[in-house]
Motif scaffolding. Structure first.
Motif, PDB file in Angstrom:
ATOM      1  N   ALA A 275     135.939 144.498 -41.453  1.00 35.80           N
ATOM      2  CA  ALA A 275     135.479 144.360 -42.832  1.00 35.80           C
ATOM      3  C   ALA A 275     134.784 143.013 -43.046  1.00 35.80           C
ATOM      4  N   VAL A 276     135.328 141.939 -42.480  1.00 41.23           N
ATOM      5  CA  VAL A 276     134.702 140.622 -42.625  1.00 41.23           C
ATOM      6  C   VAL A 276     133.346 140.593 -41.938  1.00 41.23           C
ATOM      7  N   ASP A 277     133.268 141.185 -40.758  1.00 42.52           N
ATOM      8  CA  ASP A 277     131.976 141.244 -40.061  1.00 42.52           C
ATOM      9  C   ASP A 277     130.932 142.000 -40.877  1.00 42.52           C
ATOM     10  N   GLU A 278     131.355 143.062 -41.544  1.00 39.73           N
ATOM     11  CA  GLU A 278     130.426 143.875 -42.324  1.00 39.73           C
ATOM     12  C   GLU A 278     130.044 143.213 -43.642  1.00 39.73           C
ATOM     13  N   GLN A 279     130.982 142.511 -44.274  1.00 38.40           N
ATOM     14  CA  GLN A 279     130.756 142.040 -45.638  1.00 38.40           C
ATOM     15  C   GLN A 279     130.467 140.545 -45.770  1.00 38.40           C
ATOM     16  N   LEU A 280     130.982 139.722 -44.876  1.00 40.86           N
ATOM     17  CA  LEU A 280     130.829 138.274 -45.009  1.00 40.86           C
ATOM     18  C   LEU A 280     129.985 137.642 -43.919  1.00 40.86           C
ATOM     19  N   ARG A 281     130.034 138.178 -42.736  1.00 44.50           N
ATOM     20  CA  ARG A 281     129.314 137.580 -41.613  1.00 44.50           C
ATOM     21  C   ARG A 281     127.819 137.560 -41.884  1.00 44.50           C
ATOM     22  N   GLY A 282     127.222 136.373 -41.708  1.00 47.21           N
ATOM     23  CA  GLY A 282     125.799 136.221 -41.964  1.00 47.21           C
ATOM     24  C   GLY A 282     124.999 136.062 -40.695  1.00 47.21           C
ATOM     25  N   GLU A 283     123.694 135.934 -40.849  1.00 50.48           N
ATOM     26  CA  GLU A 283     122.816 135.758 -39.702  1.00 50.48           C
ATOM     27  C   GLU A 283     123.140 134.432 -39.020  1.00 50.48           C
ATOM     28  N   ASP A 285     125.990 133.864 -37.520  1.00 51.06           N
ATOM     29  CA  ASP A 285     127.446 133.797 -37.318  1.00 51.06           C
ATOM     30  C   ASP A 285     127.854 134.603 -36.095  1.00 51.06           C
ATOM     31  N   GLN A 286     128.800 134.076 -35.348  1.00 54.29           N
ATOM     32  CA  GLN A 286     129.374 134.794 -34.217  1.00 54.29           C
ATOM     33  C   GLN A 286     130.429 135.782 -34.731  1.00 54.29           C
ATOM     34  N   PRO A 287     130.865 136.729 -33.889  1.00 47.72           N
ATOM     35  CA  PRO A 287     131.870 137.698 -34.338  1.00 47.72           C
ATOM     36  C   PRO A 287     133.123 137.030 -34.881  1.00 47.72           C
ATOM     37  N   THR A 288     133.652 137.587 -35.946  1.00 43.60           N
ATOM     38  CA  THR A 288     134.855 137.059 -36.585  1.00 43.60           C
ATOM     39  C   THR A 288     136.050 137.168 -35.640  1.00 43.60           C
ATOM     40  N   ILE A 289     136.896 136.135 -35.669  1.00 44.61           N
ATOM     41  CA  ILE A 289     138.079 136.065 -34.820  1.00 44.61           C
ATOM     42  C   ILE A 289     139.324 136.171 -35.688  1.00 44.61           C
ATOM     43  N   GLY A 290     140.338 136.832 -35.182  1.00 48.00           N
ATOM     44  CA  GLY A 290     141.602 136.950 -35.890  1.00 48.00           C
ATOM     45  C   GLY A 290     142.711 136.188 -35.190  1.00 48.00           C
ATOM     46  N   LEU A 291     143.631 135.658 -35.983  1.00 52.14           N
ATOM     47  CA  LEU A 291     144.811 134.979 -35.439  1.00 52.14           C
ATOM     48  C   LEU A 291     146.047 135.512 -36.152  1.00 52.14           C
ATOM     49  N   LEU A 292     146.937 136.133 -35.378  1.00 52.67           N
ATOM     50  CA  LEU A 292     148.225 136.581 -35.893  1.00 52.67           C
ATOM     51  C   LEU A 292     149.266 135.504 -35.639  1.00 52.67           C
ATOM     52  N   LEU A 293     149.882 135.010 -36.703  1.00 54.08           N
ATOM     53  CA  LEU A 293     150.943 134.025 -36.569  1.00 54.08           C
ATOM     54  C   LEU A 293     152.268 134.703 -36.894  1.00 54.08           C
ATOM     55  N   CYS A 294     153.107 134.860 -35.892  1.00 52.48           N
ATOM     56  CA  CYS A 294     154.378 135.572 -36.055  1.00 52.48           C
ATOM     57  C   CYS A 294     155.551 134.641 -35.769  1.00 52.48           C
ATOM     58  N   LYS A 295     156.718 135.066 -36.222  1.00 45.15           N
ATOM     59  CA  LYS A 295     157.929 134.286 -35.994  1.00 45.15           C
ATOM     60  C   LYS A 295     158.267 134.239 -34.513  1.00 45.15           C
ATOM     61  N   SER A 296     158.088 135.351 -33.815  1.00 41.66           N
ATOM     62  CA  SER A 296     158.340 135.406 -32.376  1.00 41.66           C
ATOM     63  C   SER A 296     157.595 136.598 -31.803  1.00 41.66           C
ATOM     64  N   LYS A 297     157.611 136.722 -30.472  1.00 44.54           N
ATOM     65  CA  LYS A 297     156.869 137.814 -29.841  1.00 44.54           C
ATOM     66  C   LYS A 297     157.487 138.148 -28.496  1.00 44.54           C
ATOM     67  N   ASP A 298     157.310 139.381 -28.084  1.00 41.71           N
ATOM     68  CA  ASP A 298     157.549 139.804 -26.715  1.00 41.71           C
ATOM     69  C   ASP A 298     156.190 139.756 -26.025  1.00 41.71           C
ATOM     70  N   ARG A 299     156.041 138.895 -25.033  1.00 41.45           N
ATOM     71  CA  ARG A 299     154.719 138.654 -24.449  1.00 41.45           C
ATOM     72  C   ARG A 299     154.083 139.930 -23.894  1.00 41.45           C
ATOM     73  N   LEU A 300     154.853 140.743 -23.194  1.00 36.58           N
ATOM     74  CA  LEU A 300     154.291 141.952 -22.600  1.00 36.58           C
ATOM     75  C   LEU A 300     153.849 142.935 -23.676  1.00 36.58           C
ATOM     76  N   VAL A 301     154.645 143.087 -24.716  1.00 32.88           N
ATOM     77  CA  VAL A 301     154.264 143.960 -25.831  1.00 32.88           C
ATOM     78  C   VAL A 301     152.970 143.458 -26.466  1.00 32.88           C
ATOM     79  N   ALA A 302     152.867 142.149 -26.654  1.00 35.95           N
ATOM     80  CA  ALA A 302     151.668 141.578 -27.256  1.00 35.95           C
ATOM     81  C   ALA A 302     150.434 141.814 -26.390  1.00 35.95           C
ATOM     82  N   GLU A 303     150.569 141.622 -25.079  1.00 33.53           N
ATOM     83  CA  GLU A 303     149.431 141.834 -24.185  1.00 33.53           C
ATOM     84  C   GLU A 303     148.998 143.293 -24.185  1.00 33.53           C
ATOM     85  N   TYR A 304     149.960 144.209 -24.208  1.00 34.68           N
ATOM     86  CA  TYR A 304     149.638 145.635 -24.299  1.00 34.68           C
ATOM     87  C   TYR A 304     148.883 145.928 -25.586  1.00 34.68           C
TER      88      TYR A 304
END
Length: 359
Positions: A275-283, A285-304
């Motif tokens: 949605a950000v790429d479609e509505q906010l990204r301008g000429e 601009d590189q592709p929008t990047i996302g960052l998930l900040l979580c309390k904890s993670k299982d590394r293998l689950v995250a990589e999958y």
């Protein structure tokens, strides 16, 4: 009688005066930098001399006290010749003398203020770590207090450690830079929250401490807003936090989760990035990047979970250095009260976002 002086007040004079002040300020800065570099080069050579003399003549620790007294007799106003500082100079040279560093690294050391060098000497045990902080302090212009904070939070160990799919979703040059920008974990030691804090509490307090938050995110992040609205079809969606990164030249969407990572979080963030790429990204601009900040993670689950996502995103955890006891919760202002006091309510954010021109 001599004629009264005529005051020059025209715009041409004021403009020239402003330029003159700027140029003189630049000259002062260059002079200060040159003086610092010359002083550090002298310390470097003095440290080598001290080490060599002590090894050649077996001069004991009293040698530095005598040297200090002799130098301060002729240079009484020079604080750098105190016994304590001479010991630091010797220690500084000994630390780097056993490391395989080239002239470029030596030039970097001599470009940093002496206080920065001493802070790195006190905090770092190995040359690789020390050189990292030397380079970062020069690149980002860190003050000594910021440098110490970054070392105490183990930035060297955390930078570039987030789980990402950048290698599969971004060009090589952009992928490498983006991966280095993210870290794991993020340390929010400037927050005081209960162990059971909600996502809204985390979001509100991060924005309330936006200066410290941006410092922890790293150089290049520019804050745009929180709960940024996006309309897709007939529905409204709200991004937790939106930034623009000036080095990556792209939007960065940050989603906060106060629970363990779940695979469905990646799918939702993927939707937001589209949605950000479609509505906010301008000429330009590189592709929008996302960052998930979580309390904890299982590394293998995250990589999958990230492996088949089409949009570039990373996953990191966050830590709080201290939390408030539950008994204090009732004595603190509510999140709603904090938002009203700080002007951080959703309505204010939406109004600000509506008035913001797209880059």
């Amino acid at each position: 009688m001599s004629p009264e002086p005529v005051l020059v007040t025209g715009s041409d004079y004021r403009e020239w005066l402003g330029q003159l002040k700027t140029r003189f300020g630049q000259v002062q800065l260059k002079a200060a930098v040159a003086v610092n570099r010359a002083l550090l080069q002298f310390y470097w050579e003095l440290g080598a001399d001290i080490v060599a003399k002590q090894q050649a003549y077996a001069w004991g620790s009293g040698f530095l006290d005598q040297l200090s007294a002799d130098l301060m007799r002729d240079f009484p106003d020079v604080k750098g010749f105190s016994p304590r500082n001479l010991k630091y100079i010797r220690q500084w040279r000994l630390f780097w003398q056993g490391q395989a560093i080239g002239q470029h690294a030596v030039a970097q050391l001599q470009s940093l203020p002496w206080g920065h060098n001493l802070a790195i000497l006190a905090k770092c045990k190995q040359s690789e770590e020390a050189l990292y902080y030397v380079g970062a302090a020069l690149q980002y212009g860190w003050s000594r207090s910021v440098l110490i904070h970054q070392m105490e939070s183990d930035l060297w160990q955390r930078e570039g450690r987030a789980i990402t799919n950048f290698a599969q979703t971004l060009p090589a040059a952009q992928s490498d830079l983006a991966a280095q920008v993210l870290k794991d974990p993020y340390v929010f030691d400037f927050l005081s929250l209960t162990p059971e804090h909600s996502e809204r509490e985390l979001e509100t307090t991060l924005v309330a401490h936006i200066t410290q938050f941006l410092l922890e995110l790293g150089a290049g992040f520019a804050y745009i807003g929180r709960q940024v609205p996006l309309q897709v079809g007939e529905r409204d969606f709200f991004l937790d936090l939106l930034f623009y990164h000036t080095r990556l030249h792209c939007y960065v969407v940050v989603e906060l989760k106060t629970v363990d990572f779940e695979p469905e979080f990646a799918g939702k963030l993927n939707f937001y990035l589209k949605a950000v790429d479609e509505q906010l990204r301008g000429e330009g601009d590189q592709p929008t990047i996302g960052l998930l900040l979580c309390k904890s993670k299982d590394r293998l689950v995250a990589e999958y979970a990230l492996s088949d996502i089409q949009k570039p995103m990373g996953l990191s955890t966050y830590t709080l250095s201290h939390t408030l006891p539950e008994a204090l919760r009732g004595q603190l202002p509510s999140i709603e009260q904090l938002e009203r006091e700080l002007g951080l309510d959703a309505g204010a954010d939406e109004a600000a976002q509506a008035g913001k021109a797209e880059p």
